[in-house]
Enzyme design. Structure first.
Site, PDB file in Angstrom:
ATOM      1  CG  HIS A 271      32.083  -0.554  -4.155  1.00 14.34           C
ATOM      2  ND1 HIS A 271      33.165  -0.069  -4.842  1.00 14.34           N
ATOM      3  CD2 HIS A 271      32.022  -1.885  -4.490  1.00 14.34           C
ATOM      4  CE1 HIS A 271      33.718  -1.053  -5.546  1.00 14.34           C
ATOM      5  NE2 HIS A 271      33.035  -2.159  -5.356  1.00 14.34           N
ATOM      6  CG  HIS A 318      40.108   5.240  -3.678  1.00 17.31           C
ATOM      7  ND1 HIS A 318      40.933   4.165  -3.449  1.00 17.31           N
ATOM      8  CD2 HIS A 318      39.196   4.835  -4.592  1.00 17.31           C
ATOM      9  CE1 HIS A 318      40.545   3.157  -4.209  1.00 17.31           C
ATOM     10  NE2 HIS A 318      39.491   3.530  -4.907  1.00 17.31           N
TER      11      HIS A 318
HETATM   12  C1  LIG Z   1      35.795   5.966  -0.424  1.00 17.12           C
HETATM   13  C2  LIG Z   1      35.733   6.031   1.090  1.00 17.12           C
HETATM   14  C3  LIG Z   1      34.647   5.081   1.589  1.00 17.12           C
HETATM   15  C4  LIG Z   1      37.075   5.573   1.636  1.00 17.12           C
HETATM   16  O1  LIG Z   1      36.938   5.461   3.026  1.00 17.12           O
HETATM   17  P1  LIG Z   1      38.199   5.388   3.994  1.00 17.12           P
HETATM   18  O2  LIG Z   1      39.242   4.497   3.425  1.00 17.12           O
HETATM   19  O3  LIG Z   1      37.678   5.046   5.344  1.00 17.12           O
HETATM   20  O4  LIG Z   1      38.723   6.883   3.909  1.00 17.12           O
HETATM   21  P2  LIG Z   1      39.579   7.684   4.994  1.00 17.12           P
HETATM   22  O5  LIG Z   1      40.549   6.815   5.710  1.00 17.12           O
HETATM   23  O6  LIG Z   1      40.121   8.888   4.293  1.00 17.12           O
HETATM   24  O7  LIG Z   1      38.465   8.144   6.038  1.00 17.12           O
HETATM   25  C5  LIG Z   1      38.811   8.885   7.198  1.00 17.12           C
HETATM   26  C6  LIG Z   1      37.629   9.727   7.591  1.00 17.12           C
HETATM   27  O8  LIG Z   1      37.382  10.694   6.561  1.00 17.12           O
HETATM   28  C7  LIG Z   1      36.032  10.621   6.139  1.00 17.12           C
HETATM   29  N1  LIG Z   1      35.930  10.843   4.700  1.00 17.12           N
HETATM   30  C8  LIG Z   1      36.573  10.200   3.706  1.00 17.12           C
HETATM   31  N2  LIG Z   1      36.135  10.631   2.515  1.00 17.12           N
HETATM   32  C9  LIG Z   1      35.184  11.569   2.765  1.00 17.12           C
HETATM   33  C10 LIG Z   1      34.332  12.339   1.939  1.00 17.12           C
HETATM   34  N3  LIG Z   1      34.338  12.236   0.619  1.00 17.12           N
HETATM   35  N4  LIG Z   1      33.484  13.191   2.544  1.00 17.12           N
HETATM   36  C11 LIG Z   1      33.452  13.302   3.886  1.00 17.12           C
HETATM   37  N5  LIG Z   1      34.206  12.570   4.717  1.00 17.12           N
HETATM   38  C12 LIG Z   1      35.069  11.710   4.165  1.00 17.12           C
HETATM   39  C13 LIG Z   1      35.638   9.176   6.448  1.00 17.12           C
HETATM   40  O9  LIG Z   1      34.210   9.044   6.493  1.00 17.12           O
HETATM   41  C14 LIG Z   1      36.316   8.958   7.774  1.00 17.12           C
HETATM   42  O10 LIG Z   1      35.564   9.598   8.771  1.00 17.12           O
HETATM   43  P3  LIG Z   1      35.381   8.951  10.256  1.00 17.12           P
HETATM   44  O11 LIG Z   1      36.781   8.789  10.767  1.00 17.12           O
HETATM   45  O12 LIG Z   1      34.575   9.963  10.979  1.00 17.12           O
HETATM   46  O13 LIG Z   1      34.680   7.648  10.037  1.00 17.12           O
HETATM   47  C15 LIG Z   1      35.448   7.474   1.557  1.00 17.12           C
HETATM   48  O14 LIG Z   1      36.438   8.333   1.049  1.00 17.12           O
HETATM   49  C16 LIG Z   1      34.070   7.975   1.164  1.00 17.12           C
HETATM   50  O15 LIG Z   1      33.103   7.738   1.886  1.00 17.12           O
HETATM   51  N6  LIG Z   1      33.955   8.701  -0.002  1.00 17.12           N
HETATM   52  C17 LIG Z   1      32.670   9.121  -0.516  1.00 17.12           C
HETATM   53  C18 LIG Z   1      31.972   7.971  -1.200  1.00 17.12           C
HETATM   54  C19 LIG Z   1      32.643   7.616  -2.519  1.00 17.12           C
HETATM   55  O16 LIG Z   1      32.960   8.477  -3.320  1.00 17.12           O
HETATM   56  N7  LIG Z   1      32.811   6.314  -2.752  1.00 17.12           N
HETATM   57  C20 LIG Z   1      33.382   5.825  -4.003  1.00 17.12           C
HETATM   58  C21 LIG Z   1      34.763   5.299  -3.798  1.00 17.12           C
HETATM   59  S1  LIG Z   1      35.515   4.822  -5.326  1.00 17.12           S
END
Ligand SMILES: CC(C)(COP(=O)(O)OP(=O)(O)OC[C@H]1O[C@@H](n2cnc3c(N)ncnc32)[C@H](O)[C@@H]1OP(=O)(O)O)[C@@H](O)C(=O)NCCC(=O)NCCS
Length: 435
Positions: A271, A318
């Site tokens: 987050h 996201h």
């Molecule tokens: C924001 C976040 C937590 C959203 O998670 P989410 O809703 O589960 O996203 P998704 O559905 O696209 O995830 C599917 C997969 O892609 C991966 N993924 C998503 N964003 C990624 C990223 N930036 N880098 C690597 N992998 C990523 C997830 O970890 C997940 O992997 P898993 O199935 O092995 O657990 C995720 O995109 C993330 O971890 N981003 C990096 C941290 C970040 O920037 N956070 C700030 C958000 S405002």
């Protein structure tokens, strides 16, 4: 009663009636169905909350009471001769559902300045923590120490009528918003500037005074703070910090308890802490590649290495958005205007050109585009605010504007205790395997 509070009070009756009438007519309508996968998957795409202050569209991004970020930049009051909206204005919009005029914003600035005195025990409590405590730990401890001032807590003990809950919640929220910049700046100066604290200047606007207390006097940095504190304020109701404030507040925990709880969520790396992680990751990449502006190929290789180590690329992806975050774009535009040749900006821009394709090629990432956190640290570093462990505290100060206006509305609308049901894997298996 102050004018802002009196104006807010006029909004309550009609809003309560609107919700009551709507529920009487449509309360039995179905909003959707959800799957077992959604229950295990963090409740993605399940509409289960009311958040009146803002709404996130997956394609278009955030709208604050219906207004996009470019619209806010045009319509919200600014400092004379300046371009960025004053955060007082977004608070007015979120709370009142009404665009403010210059007087409204000036009144809020003055009101917060009057409320901004932080009792000495709060600083002493923070001082009791080791310097090495993360700034977010110090921030939450400071907020909890400030809870001695809670008017809701006092009013509840004296038997306040539930119709009036909004009133001490408003007081607590306004006092907290007024005092958070002082607490945040205190932590910054304590940890990174040898404890040389700077007294507030009540003549400045809320963001300008915050910049001043942090020790950054330039007009450009103050403008950056106004933009930053406006765009980080709210992101509808389901994100971890907003949902936590609403959830904890639903137990009638006061604004201090609820906001501190939300800040503990903001401090998580998936987050708000992602903004610090972006800078840590970017600087580590630059160092490992020998400094300077890395090529696209070098960045791509570094990204693959990060992913192969089982780590995320911070600042990308996201849970709801499926396009580049308009908060990212607003910050990029700021950089293009004020620092187009800044080397870190050029690196951040190049990362933007490289990462989406790599994340898309993984086949599982639902949103390969950058979010708000991918840009904010670069802007802060440009002006010398290099201590990235502090960045989430800035995010937290801004988030107060959205989640606390939401909390005031929760109490005004008489929102109930949140208590969803839960089940077990064994029970679900029994239910579906019988079929
Ligand atoms: C924001 C976040 C937590 C959203 O998670 P989410 O809703 O589960 O996203 P998704 O559905 O696209 O995830 C599917 C997969 O892609 C991966 N993924 C998503 N964003 C990624 C990223 N930036 N880098 C690597 N992998 C990523 C997830 O970890 C997940 O992997 P898993 O199935 O092995 O657990 C995720 O995109 C993330 O971890 N981003 C990096 C941290 C970040 O920037 N956070 C700030 C958000 S405002």
């Amino acid at each position: 009663m102050d004018k802002i509070k009196a104006k807010f009070e006029t909004k309550i009756g009609p809003a309560v009636k609107e919700v009551k009438d709507f529920l009487a007519q449509y309360g039995d309508e179905k909003l959707g169905e959800y799957t077992v996968e959604q229950v295990y998957g963090g409740m993605r795409s399940m509409t289960a909350l009311i958040c009146e202050t803002s709404k996130l569209d997956s394609e278009e991004g955030i709208r604050f009471r219906g207004y996009s970020i470019p619209e806010l930049q045009e319509k919200l009051p600014k400092m004379p001769g300046q371009k960025q909206p004053l955060p007082e204005g977004i608070f007015h919009l979120l709370l009142m559902d009404e665009l403010p005029n210059d007087d409204d914003v000036r009144r809020l600035s003055n009101n917060w300045a009057r409320r901004s005195i932080v009792p000495p025990h709060v600083f002493k409590t923070i001082d009791a923590l080791p310097m090495s405590s993360h700034p977010m730990t110090q921030f939450v401890v400071g907020i909890m120490a400030l809870r001695t001032e809670s008017e809701f807590q006092r009013a509840y003990r004296h038997g306040i009528n539930k119709k009036d809950y909004w009133d001490p919640t408003y007081e607590d929220s306004m006092n907290l918003i007024a005092r958070l910049p002082r607490i945040a700046a205190y932590i910054y100066r304590r940890v990174y500037r040898n404890g040389e604290h700077i007294e507030p200047d009540p003549k400045l606007d809320w963001a300008g005074n915050f910049a001043h207390m942090l020790g950054f006097e330039g007009d450009e940095f103050k403008e950056l703070m106004r933009l930053y504190l406006t765009i980080h304020s709210d992101h509808e109701g389901g994100n971890v910090s907003a949902h936590t404030v609403h959830l904890v507040g639903s137990a009638l925990s006061d604004a201090y308890l609820s906001f501190a709880a939300g800040m503990n969520g903001l401090a998580g790396p998936l987050h708000g802490l992602a903004n610090q992680e972006v800078i840590r990751w970017t600087l580590a990449m630059r160092d490992e590649l020998g400094g300077g502006l890395p090529s696209k190929e070098q960045i791509a290789n570094y990204c693959r290495k990060t992913l192969n180590e089982g780590r995320v690329i911070p600042g990308f992806g996201h849970a709801v958005l499926r396009k580049t975050d308009p908060r990212y774009i607003a910050q990029r535009e700021f950089a293009l205007e004020y620092m187009p040749h800044d080397e870190l900006f050029l690196i951040i821009s190049r990362v933007y050109e490289v990462v989406p394709e790599i994340l898309s090629s993984m086949g599982k990432v639902k949103n390969p585009w950058p979010n708000v956190d991918a840009h904010s640290g670069q802007l802060l570093m440009h002006y010398g605010l290099n201590e990235y462990d502090f960045y989430t505290v800035l995010f937290g100060v801004s988030r107060a504007l959205g989640v606390l206006s939401g909390l005031i509305w929760d109490r005004a609308l008489g929102m109930p205790l949140e208590r969803p049901g839960s089940t077990t894997t064994a029970l679900l298996k029994e239910k579906f395997e019988k079929k």
